[in-house]
Design an enzyme around this catalytic site. Sequence first.
Site, mmCIF file in Angstrom:
data_model
loop_
_atom_site.group_PDB
_atom_site.id
_atom_site.type_symbol
_atom_site.label_atom_id
_atom_site.label_comp_id
_atom_site.label_asym_id
_atom_site.label_seq_id
_atom_site.Cartn_x
_atom_site.Cartn_y
_atom_site.Cartn_z
ATOM 1 N N GLY A 208 -3.888 -0.787 -9.625
ATOM 2 C CA GLY A 208 -2.444 -0.513 -9.579
ATOM 3 C C GLY A 208 -1.651 -1.646 -10.173
ATOM 4 N N ASN A 209 -0.361 -1.596 -10.001
ATOM 5 C CA ASN A 209 0.494 -2.691 -10.474
ATOM 6 C C ASN A 209 1.611 -2.916 -9.462
ATOM 7 O OD1 ASN A 209 2.936 -1.064 -11.299
ATOM 8 N ND2 ASN A 209 1.346 -0.085 -12.538
#
Length: 400
Positions: A208-209
């Site tokens: 993810g980020n």
Amino acid sequence: MDKPKVVLGVSGGIAAYKACELLRRLTESGHDVRVVPTASALNFVGEATWSALSGHPAVTQVWESVHEVPHVRIGQQADLVVVAPATADMLAKAAHGLADDLLTNTLLTARCPVVFAPAMHTEMWEHPATRENVATLRRRGAVVIEPAVGRLTGVDTGKGRLPDPDEIFEVCRRVLARGPRAADLAGRHVVVSAGGTREPLDPVRYLGNRSSGRQGYALARTAVARGARVTLVSANSELADPAGADVVRVGTAVQLREAVLKAAADADAVVMAAAVADFRPARYATGKIKKKDGEEPAPVELVRNPDVLAELSAGRARPGQVVVGFAAETDDVLANGRAKLARKGCDLLVVNEVGERRTFGSTENEAVVLGADGSATEVPHGPKEALADTVWDLVAERLC
Ligand code: CTP
């Protein structure tokens, strides 16, 4: 300075009780509010409540205090008219210019921004008659915010709930702040993507980020206040749904692509504020990946995700559609931004510098918006809503 004059129109729906809270928020924040209920609204909340909370008599008919010509004066003097809840009947009357009580007269005489916050059963909201009335009102410059999804009167659940009074208040505050320029996106459909995609490795892990979704949500909220119909494609954001926008929740880049392309089919503008993962794991393990003693961890093989922004730019769903991208850069911010704008083929690229404490999760932002026409608009450090409004200014200039 005089207090801003707000007319709170209340039509006859059960959500009328929530308008009391909206009234409180408006008066407590320094607005002079006249409540104009319809006769049926008084079946839900009585005249005494509206008068006591507003400090003015709450009048429904044009026949009271006739010497003051209230059917003309109240609308003419208003800085904002907000109708909450707006029933299907009220939207129909407003769309057709009927004027059989004080509220409908006021709607015809008002020259200020008008906000409708509809509330009704899902079937009524989806009925072609209501759809057409809403489209007519939006085309004429009214801000009609999308109802929320949730529990309706009785046991039903669906779209048609009056948004939270706090949220309607925020829409009113933004519309008032913009004054007569308020509804420059009225009649337009805009799509905003927000948040960050998550690419699953197994049922418990993902790549993810750190995108919080705040900039995209600010874009959605400001577009609602400027009169647009807004579809917000939200990837894994924990923020509350912005009032008045249609929210589509997605997880991965592939899901985001599908939702954005579907919504973009009839959109005037698409703003890709989401942080979309460029890669995803080549394989998804249906069971949790376990470590094994004495064994090296298996490398994670990645494959490219589709580039949604490039795809949108290359195949515009309708002529003149404005496509906006975002670029988060850590070095050579402007040079990288110009190169990315050319590579992606969008009309505008919002370039901001990111780092450990910058941008992600913050309520403030600072950016330069590059145009395919060679323009560069600097947006100084400030709230994400200010940057959002600059983006919409630049989009509005480019809409034909
Ligand atoms: N974007 C997209 N689809 C992707 C990746 C990004 O639509 N698979 C969009 C983002 O929403 C954003 C813009 O493209 O509007 C820029 O994203 P970014 O990841 O910075 O661009 P890249 O071209 O991937 O450049 P970089 O090499 O810096 O990662």
